[in-house]
Design an enzyme around this catalytic site. Sequence first.
Site, PDB file in Angstrom:
ATOM      1  N   PHE A   1      53.120  76.537   9.685  1.00 60.88           N
ATOM      2  CA  PHE A   1      52.702  77.095   8.397  1.00 60.88           C
ATOM      3  C   PHE A   1      53.510  78.350   8.135  1.00 60.88           C
ATOM      4  O   PHE A   1      53.566  79.254   8.977  1.00 60.88           O
ATOM      5  CB  PHE A   1      51.208  77.428   8.410  1.00 60.88           C
ATOM      6  CG  PHE A   1      50.706  77.899   7.064  1.00 60.88           C
ATOM      7  CD1 PHE A   1      50.344  76.992   6.083  1.00 60.88           C
ATOM      8  CD2 PHE A   1      50.629  79.250   6.776  1.00 60.88           C
ATOM      9  CE1 PHE A   1      49.890  77.417   4.842  1.00 60.88           C
ATOM     10  CE2 PHE A   1      50.172  79.694   5.539  1.00 60.88           C
ATOM     11  CZ  PHE A   1      49.812  78.779   4.569  1.00 60.88           C
ATOM     12  N   ASP A  23      58.811  83.131  12.602  1.00 59.66           N
ATOM     13  CA  ASP A  23      57.733  83.504  11.691  1.00 59.66           C
ATOM     14  C   ASP A  23      56.647  84.181  12.529  1.00 59.66           C
ATOM     15  O   ASP A  23      55.847  83.522  13.190  1.00 59.66           O
ATOM     16  CB  ASP A  23      57.191  82.255  10.998  1.00 59.66           C
ATOM     17  CG  ASP A  23      55.989  82.554  10.109  1.00 59.66           C
ATOM     18  OD1 ASP A  23      55.443  83.677  10.180  1.00 59.66           O
ATOM     19  OD2 ASP A  23      55.574  81.655   9.351  1.00 59.66           O
ATOM     20  N   LYS A  67      50.717  90.230   7.404  1.00 58.52           N
ATOM     21  CA  LYS A  67      49.345  90.282   7.896  1.00 58.52           C
ATOM     22  C   LYS A  67      49.017  91.646   8.513  1.00 58.52           C
ATOM     23  O   LYS A  67      48.801  92.603   7.797  1.00 58.52           O
ATOM     24  CB  LYS A  67      49.074  89.119   8.862  1.00 58.52           C
ATOM     25  CG  LYS A  67      48.927  87.771   8.139  1.00 58.52           C
ATOM     26  CD  LYS A  67      48.377  86.710   9.054  1.00 58.52           C
ATOM     27  CE  LYS A  67      48.219  85.361   8.364  1.00 58.52           C
ATOM     28  NZ  LYS A  67      47.081  85.299   7.440  1.00 58.52           N
TER      29      LYS A  67
END
Length: 400
Positions: free
Chosen positions: A136, A221, A250
């Site tokens: 993702f 990522d 995040k």
Amino acid sequence: MKVTRATFNDVMVPNYNPAKMVPVKGEGSRVWDQDGTEYVDFAGGIAVNCLGHCHPAMVNALTEQGNKLWHLSNVFTNEPAMRLAKKLTDATFAERVYFANSGAEANEAALKLARRWALDNHGAGKDQIVAFAKGFHGRTFFTVTVGGQPAYSEGFGPKPGGIEHVEYNDLAALEAQMSDKTCAVMMEPLQGEGGVISPDLEFVKGVRALCDKYNALLIFDEVQTGFGRTGSLYAYQQLGVTPDILASAKSLGGGFPIGAMLTTAAIAEHLKPGTHGSTYGGNPLACAVAEAVFDVVNTDEVLAGVKAREELFKTKLAEINERYGIFKDIRGKGLLIGAELSDKYEGKARDFLNAGADEGVMVLVAGPSVIRFTPSLIIPEADVLEGLARFEKAIAKLVG
């Protein structure tokens, strides 16, 4: 104006289905809803609230910067952005930083940079991007296509081309897919949304070696794994492998929206003025808060504390499992922990999430059969124990 959960259905686009309660206040690892009900927060805003809610260092940084300078655009630079970039480059492999507003945007920049680097150095034929099933990488059309979960990218028309997927931890499959046309391999150094799947160390080293063999860039990522989440500032630092480009977000802002792409000076040169940009990227408010988060997180005390909390979580979850037998696996690294449900409860992770909320604890899922825990990196031990006690009550009600 009085608003309730019902208001959501009247005014919001229905792409989300939020919980029935509405949080209104947070402090540390506790949250309160409109009715005053208290919850222990093991969700952390999906691995975002790395210092919990309303940490004094963040509140002070936001207040101080809010009284100085809010926004300029990238027609100018600003001091908080440059200070944060200097701290990130000093602490990592990177020499250059690009700021954005989210993980998707950081990954979008990484992918565009890889394509531009390949075009400039090798010509138009070197444009293949290889990524991994269950990965993702965000919700832009480019990043969601590179992500290995087709349900997120289908139904929006023709997808960006030149993207292939192979199974995570399958080095032979990756090698079979790569060639001199490969410009980049994109991977999470621990898959989050895909089920909290750790990579084999030899697999990660093999990916790096294949990128070197085919002169392709390795993009990590680290949107979810980065900024202390696994017990080091970035997860790559525990793997013995260095990427060419890294995406961060995040926890980077601890709850204030910010993303960053980190890379080397030589690769960064290929994003010349005008090739990419962001109106809000590098915003002084966001960068001031992220700098304050950095100063707290990038310490031996906090990073060692993450590993200690990992052990506490895993030990207590194993004890719960001894009593109820609901997990087939408890895995993950640092405070990115996944508990995979046994075959009997396969597909019912959301039921456990909802039951937990009813008992006053907030958890996440990672796919239909994995319960995910991504709390504050500094969550007190007492809150871990209380939250897991509440979660056990939820389990007992569900399974008897």
